[in-house]
Design a protein around this motif. Structure first.
Motif, PDB file in Angstrom:
ATOM      1  N   UNK A 141       8.051  59.218  48.103  1.00  0.00           N
ATOM      2  CA  UNK A 141       8.558  58.469  47.010  1.00  0.00           C
ATOM      3  C   UNK A 141      10.021  59.318  46.497  1.00  0.00           C
ATOM      4  N   UNK A 142      10.522  59.984  47.690  1.00  0.00           N
ATOM      5  CA  UNK A 142      11.851  60.564  47.380  1.00  0.00           C
ATOM      6  C   UNK A 142      12.697  59.520  47.162  1.00  0.00           C
ATOM      7  N   UNK A 143      12.991  58.252  47.596  1.00  0.00           N
ATOM      8  CA  UNK A 143      14.225  57.415  47.258  1.00  0.00           C
ATOM      9  C   UNK A 143      13.866  56.788  45.933  1.00  0.00           C
ATOM     10  N   UNK A 144      12.815  56.373  45.625  1.00  0.00           N
ATOM     11  CA  UNK A 144      12.172  56.216  44.282  1.00  0.00           C
ATOM     12  C   UNK A 144      12.680  56.923  43.096  1.00  0.00           C
ATOM     13  N   UNK A 145      12.395  58.439  43.385  1.00  0.00           N
ATOM     14  CA  UNK A 145      12.842  59.427  42.446  1.00  0.00           C
ATOM     15  C   UNK A 145      14.257  59.503  42.488  1.00  0.00           C
ATOM     16  N   UNK A 146      14.820  59.357  43.637  1.00  0.00           N
ATOM     17  CA  UNK A 146      16.382  59.636  43.714  1.00  0.00           C
ATOM     18  C   UNK A 146      17.123  58.415  42.933  1.00  0.00           C
ATOM     19  N   UNK A 147      16.820  57.525  42.854  1.00  0.00           N
ATOM     20  CA  UNK A 147      17.376  56.292  42.231  1.00  0.00           C
ATOM     21  C   UNK A 147      17.143  56.468  40.723  1.00  0.00           C
ATOM     22  N   UNK A 148      15.781  57.074  40.395  1.00  0.00           N
ATOM     23  CA  UNK A 148      15.779  57.091  38.960  1.00  0.00           C
ATOM     24  C   UNK A 148      16.536  58.287  38.622  1.00  0.00           C
ATOM     25  N   UNK A 149      16.591  59.135  39.218  1.00  0.00           N
ATOM     26  CA  UNK A 149      17.627  60.432  38.711  1.00  0.00           C
ATOM     27  C   UNK A 149      19.004  60.152  38.688  1.00  0.00           C
ATOM     28  N   UNK A 150      19.331  59.309  39.657  1.00  0.00           N
ATOM     29  CA  UNK A 150      20.777  58.988  39.594  1.00  0.00           C
ATOM     30  C   UNK A 150      20.953  58.169  38.809  1.00  0.00           C
ATOM     31  N   UNK A 175      13.912  67.119  44.352  1.00  0.00           N
ATOM     32  CA  UNK A 175      13.434  65.793  44.843  1.00  0.00           C
ATOM     33  C   UNK A 175      13.182  66.002  46.172  1.00  0.00           C
ATOM     34  N   UNK A 176      14.268  66.611  47.147  1.00  0.00           N
ATOM     35  CA  UNK A 176      14.029  66.574  48.550  1.00  0.00           C
ATOM     36  C   UNK A 176      12.862  67.506  48.876  1.00  0.00           C
ATOM     37  N   UNK A 177      12.865  68.880  48.421  1.00  0.00           N
ATOM     38  CA  UNK A 177      11.895  69.923  48.575  1.00  0.00           C
ATOM     39  C   UNK A 177      10.485  69.584  48.209  1.00  0.00           C
ATOM     40  N   UNK A 193      20.058  57.789  54.319  1.00  0.00           N
ATOM     41  CA  UNK A 193      21.339  57.242  53.642  1.00  0.00           C
ATOM     42  C   UNK A 193      20.908  56.131  52.650  1.00  0.00           C
ATOM     43  N   UNK A 194      21.519  56.026  51.550  1.00  0.00           N
ATOM     44  CA  UNK A 194      21.301  54.842  50.800  1.00  0.00           C
ATOM     45  C   UNK A 194      22.739  54.595  50.328  1.00  0.00           C
ATOM     46  N   UNK A 195      22.894  53.353  50.009  1.00  0.00           N
ATOM     47  CA  UNK A 195      24.199  52.429  49.679  1.00  0.00           C
ATOM     48  C   UNK A 195      23.914  51.989  48.235  1.00  0.00           C
ATOM     49  N   UNK A 196      24.805  52.273  47.342  1.00  0.00           N
ATOM     50  CA  UNK A 196      24.508  51.920  45.967  1.00  0.00           C
ATOM     51  C   UNK A 196      25.493  50.976  45.300  1.00  0.00           C
ATOM     52  N   UNK A 197      26.603  50.786  46.171  1.00  0.00           N
ATOM     53  CA  UNK A 197      27.836  49.984  45.596  1.00  0.00           C
ATOM     54  C   UNK A 197      27.272  48.464  45.512  1.00  0.00           C
TER      55      UNK A 197
END
Length: 172
Positions: free
Chosen positions: A156-165, A122-124, A18-22
């Motif tokens: 580094x999933x969270x870092x890659x997720x943030x960069x992709x979004x 990313x996840x896989x 889970x990650x919150x962005x707002x």
């Protein structure tokens, strides 16, 4: 479009990530762990119930698909994998998708493609292919006695997720 939160659930409803962005959520004082847990359970319960409803209403021979749920407060974009993972992205209802997306069909496709990319690329790559990963043995919040459990934050999933979004035209 404002992205409020991102969730990944397993087939049994356990929150894997889970990650919150707002910024409104980030500026609030730290919420009770039980309240956050309850919110995640409600989101999964809604996804599960609506998926069952869609499955019962889908004509035979077609695969049921729940892509998004729009309410007065926001839109929950969903992607379900063959293995039963449910990926959810909660956004506001602002249809402004930037200059690259002009109509609603393109925006829905954009969200589905983004969620599919997050899972497959990313996840896989970051989680499933990790030598420490074992299904069902994931540490979720980092609280409690989780010694020896796989922690997604160690990848580094969270870092890659943030960069992709952040690279998406609809992300703010």
């Amino acid at each position: 479009m404002t992205v409020h939160a991102f969730h990944i659930f397993d087939r049994k409803g356990k929150t894997l990530f889970t990650k919150r962005y707002s910024s409104a959520v980030k500026n609030q004082p730290v919420q009770d762990v039980e309240l956050l847990s309850e919110q995640r359970k409600l989101i999964f319960g809604m996804l599960f119930s609506l998926r069952e409803l869609v499955g019962s209403l889908t004509p035979e021979g077609e695969s049921p698909a729940l892509q998004s749920v729009k309410t007065g407060a926001g839109t929950l974009h969903c992607y379900e994998t063959i293995s039963g993972l449910r990926i959810a992205l909660y956004t506001n209802n602002n249809p402004n998708m930037g200059s690259t997306a002009r109509n609603l069909d393109t925006s829905k496709t954009s969200f589905q493609n983004a969620l599919k990319h997050i899972y497959s690329e990313l996840w896989v790559d970051c989680v499933v292919r990790s030598p420490l990963y074992r299904p069902g043995d994931i540490q979720v919040d980092g609280h409690g006695n989780d010694v020896g459990r796989f922690d997604i934050r160690s990848t580094n999933f969270e870092k890659k997720l943030d960069a992709y979004l952040a690279s998406m035209p609809w992300f703010r």
